[in-house]
Design an enzyme around this catalytic site. Structure first.
Site, PDB file in Angstrom:
ATOM      1  N   SER A 265     -55.678  66.379   3.256  1.00  0.00           N
ATOM      2  CA  SER A 265     -55.295  67.690   2.837  1.00  0.00           C
ATOM      3  C   SER A 265     -56.634  68.461   2.711  1.00  0.00           C
ATOM      4  CB  SER A 265     -54.464  67.276   1.764  1.00  0.00           C
ATOM      5  OG  SER A 265     -55.518  67.172   0.466  1.00  0.00           O
ATOM      6  N   LYS A 266     -56.318  69.764   2.586  1.00  0.00           N
ATOM      7  CA  LYS A 266     -56.952  70.713   2.646  1.00  0.00           C
ATOM      8  C   LYS A 266     -58.203  70.025   0.965  1.00  0.00           C
ATOM      9  CE  LYS A 266     -57.351  75.806   1.143  1.00  0.00           C
ATOM     10  NZ  LYS A 266     -57.879  75.576  -0.016  1.00  0.00           N
ATOM     11  N   ARG A 267     -56.928  69.760  -0.191  1.00  0.00           N
ATOM     12  CA  ARG A 267     -57.757  69.562  -1.786  1.00  0.00           C
ATOM     13  C   ARG A 267     -59.097  68.643  -1.614  1.00  0.00           C
ATOM     14  NH1 ARG A 267     -54.051  67.407  -5.168  1.00  0.00           N
ATOM     15  NH2 ARG A 267     -52.449  68.302  -4.097  1.00  0.00           N
ATOM     16  N   GLY A 269     -60.628  68.007   0.828  1.00  0.00           N
ATOM     17  CA  GLY A 269     -62.065  68.976   1.926  1.00  0.00           C
ATOM     18  C   GLY A 269     -62.565  69.808   0.756  1.00  0.00           C
ATOM     19  N   ASP A 270     -61.857  70.455   0.376  1.00  0.00           N
ATOM     20  CA  ASP A 270     -62.157  70.649  -1.672  1.00  0.00           C
ATOM     21  C   ASP A 270     -62.943  70.376  -2.514  1.00  0.00           C
ATOM     22  OD1 ASP A 270     -61.164  73.825  -0.534  1.00  0.00           O
ATOM     23  OD2 ASP A 270     -59.734  73.683  -1.138  1.00  0.00           O
TER      24      ASP A 270
END
Ligand code: GLU
Length: 510
Positions: A265-267, A269-270
């Site tokens: 998920s994007k999370r 990646g962040d």
């Protein structure tokens, strides 16, 4: 393959395209090219609530950046245009009605409040509410109301939907090119909405099946999250009488988090500092997300890395051009289980592509960075500097730090190196070395190395001390390639200038 291969990538413009979506597009493209078929881009924008402005443009630009070419579809046109579902609105109602008439679907007039009551009742009884054969005849539907009443409700403008009448207790048998034979009992499935009068739009299920049929799609290659919809899709083909020409299906494994558990998920990646989107994204409300392109990845490296996340060539080969991927790709080498994404591996791929770039290619990519740093130089020198140091770089953006001293003389000096070398006899020996260098006419790497080497040997100086002091003078730090790469690159005059500068400006350490 006897039948013409026609595949489609059918994203919904609900936000930036996730790298998992890019992989789906890529596998469709590779499959199409491998079999001499067509790649179609269809935009599935019938969910007006989730529509995000800019997402479609983002999808198209992402595919272009990756080198995934579209033969037919949005932005290209083709015999089945339009390819944007919102522009095909009029098509779907007829098909919804056809299913109702054939007894495969029905009108439902229930309100959100009515459903809420049923949901709460079910919860109170410790059950989960399902809209299926257990309730459809108890609710205001065309199965419970008279024909006249149904017509009257529709005529007076009541809100209705068309739902699929999922058969009770029937086993649907399906074939998936990746997962094999799959069976599902229909009693576990609910009556999905196919069409909504409120916005005169079909839902995904109806629009998807109708369009795949009309666009003569031969293979549906899509993410695993659509596998639970497959029984409904099989039944829809049967309900329309299209089962003989229905596409073959292949459901791709998920991309998993670097830690293995769950969907990437994007999370993730962040948290871990890597992009999950191909391009930088700014949402209409101003939120942003990193992209591989802006983070300095080469499109070829990104594509190569993605191709191997879920597919393997059956050999040890890891570096593949797009053409090699096309020549080697097959769905039977796509794995059933999820593919774990490894950010370091993404960097590794980029470094491999970096190391294989020619000086000319590097020059083109590096020149804008040089200009940003106020350096005006020739393509030849830009490429040469980058070429000397490329083995130590992962991204083009690393090159400035690795090569700036080729273009700009140091005026400050690394503290640690200064302490270590700018002391004792070293400054005086650098002065002697200056004269040796001044006497050299052929300043090529080889000749300078031979002359300086002979001088050091004759004087019986320590090679390390001399070279590191020279490095401090020319580079300003302990980094860089072989010393004679630097001398040859910057030339005699600049070498002498830098030596004079350090002798005049840097106080030796006591
Ligand atoms: N519009 C669907 C999506 O966004 C397409 C699924 C399919 O390929 O059938 O993923």
């Amino acid at each position: 393959m006897s039948q013409e291969v026609r595949v489609r990538f059918a994203p919904s413009p609900t936000g930036p395209l996730h790298m998992g979506g890019v992989r789906t597009a890529l596998y469709n493209y590779l499959f199409a090219r491998r079999h001499g078929g067509k790649m179609i881009l269809r935009i599935e924008d019938t969910d007006s609530q989730r529509f995000v402005p800019g997402a479609e443009e983002y999808i198209i630009e992402s595919l272009k950046w990756c080198g995934i070419e579209i033969d037919e579809g949005v932005g290209v046109g083709g015999p089945h245009a339009p390819y944007r579902q919102s522009e095909r609105k009029e098509i779907y109602l007829k098909y919804a009605k056809q299913l109702v008439e054939a007894g495969w679907a029905y009108y439902a007039f229930d309100t959100a409040e009515e459903l809420d009551v049923l949901r709460k009742d079910a919860e109170a009884a410790g059950q989960t509410f399902a809209y299926n054969y257990t309730v459809r005849e108890k609710l205001p539907t065309s199965l419970s109301l008279s024909k006249e009443e149904v017509e009257e409700r529709i005529a007076r403008g009541d809100i209705w939907v068309v739902r699929f009448k999922m058969p009770e207790n029937e086993v649907v048998e399906m074939d998936d090119l990746i997962r094999g034979h799959v069976k599902v009992n229909t009693s576990t499935l609910d009556d999905k909405v196919l069409y909504k009068s409120a916005d005169a739009l079909p839902t995904y299920h109806l629009a998807n099946i109708v369009d795949d049929h009309l666009m003569e799609i031969s293979h549906v290659i899509r993410g695993e999250e659509w596998l639970p919809s497959l029984p409904l899709h099989y039944l829809l083909y049967r309900a329309f009488g299209w089962q003989d020409s229905q596409p073959q299906f292949a459901h791709l494994p998920l991309l998993l988090k670097p830690t293995g558990g769950g969907k990437l998920s994007k999370r993730d990646g962040d948290k871990m500092g890597f992009p999950v989107f191909p391009l930088f994204w700014t949402s209409p409300t101003g939120e942003t997300a990193h992209g591989y392109r802006e983070d300095g990845y080469f499109a070829e490296a990104f594509v190569n890395m993605l191709a191997l996340l879920g597919w393997n060539p059956g050999t040890e080969q890891e570096i593949f051009s797009m053409q090699e991927l096309i020549d080697n790709f097959s769905l039977d080498r796509v794995s059933k289980s999820g593919a774990r994404f490894q950010p370091d591996k993404a960097k590794w791929f980029n470094a491999q592509y970096m190391h294989h770039k020619s000086d000319e290619e590097l020059a083109e990519l590096y020149q804008p960075i040089l200009r940003e740093n106020g350096v005006e130089t020739t393509d030849e020198l830009a490429g040469k500097a980058a070429g000397i140091m490329k083995e130590r770089a992962t991204f083009i953006g690393d090159l400035w730090d690795l090569t700036s001293y080729f273009f700009v003389a140091p005026t400050t000096y690394d503290e640690k190196q200064t302490k270590k070398y700018w002391k004792g006899e070293n400054p005086a020996r650098l002065k002697e070395l200056r004269e040796v260098l001044a006497s050299i006419d052929d300043f090529s790497k080889e000749n300078t190395e031979a002359v300086v080497g002979a001088w050091i040997a004759e004087k019986e100086y320590g090679m390390g001390q001399i070279m590191n002091t020279l490095r401090l003078a020319l580079v300003g730090a302990g980094k860089g390639p072989g010393m004679y790469d630097v001398t040859a690159f910057i030339g005699k005059e600049e070498c002498l200038k830098r030596i004079d500068y350090i002798l005049e400006n840097l106080k030796p350490i006591e």
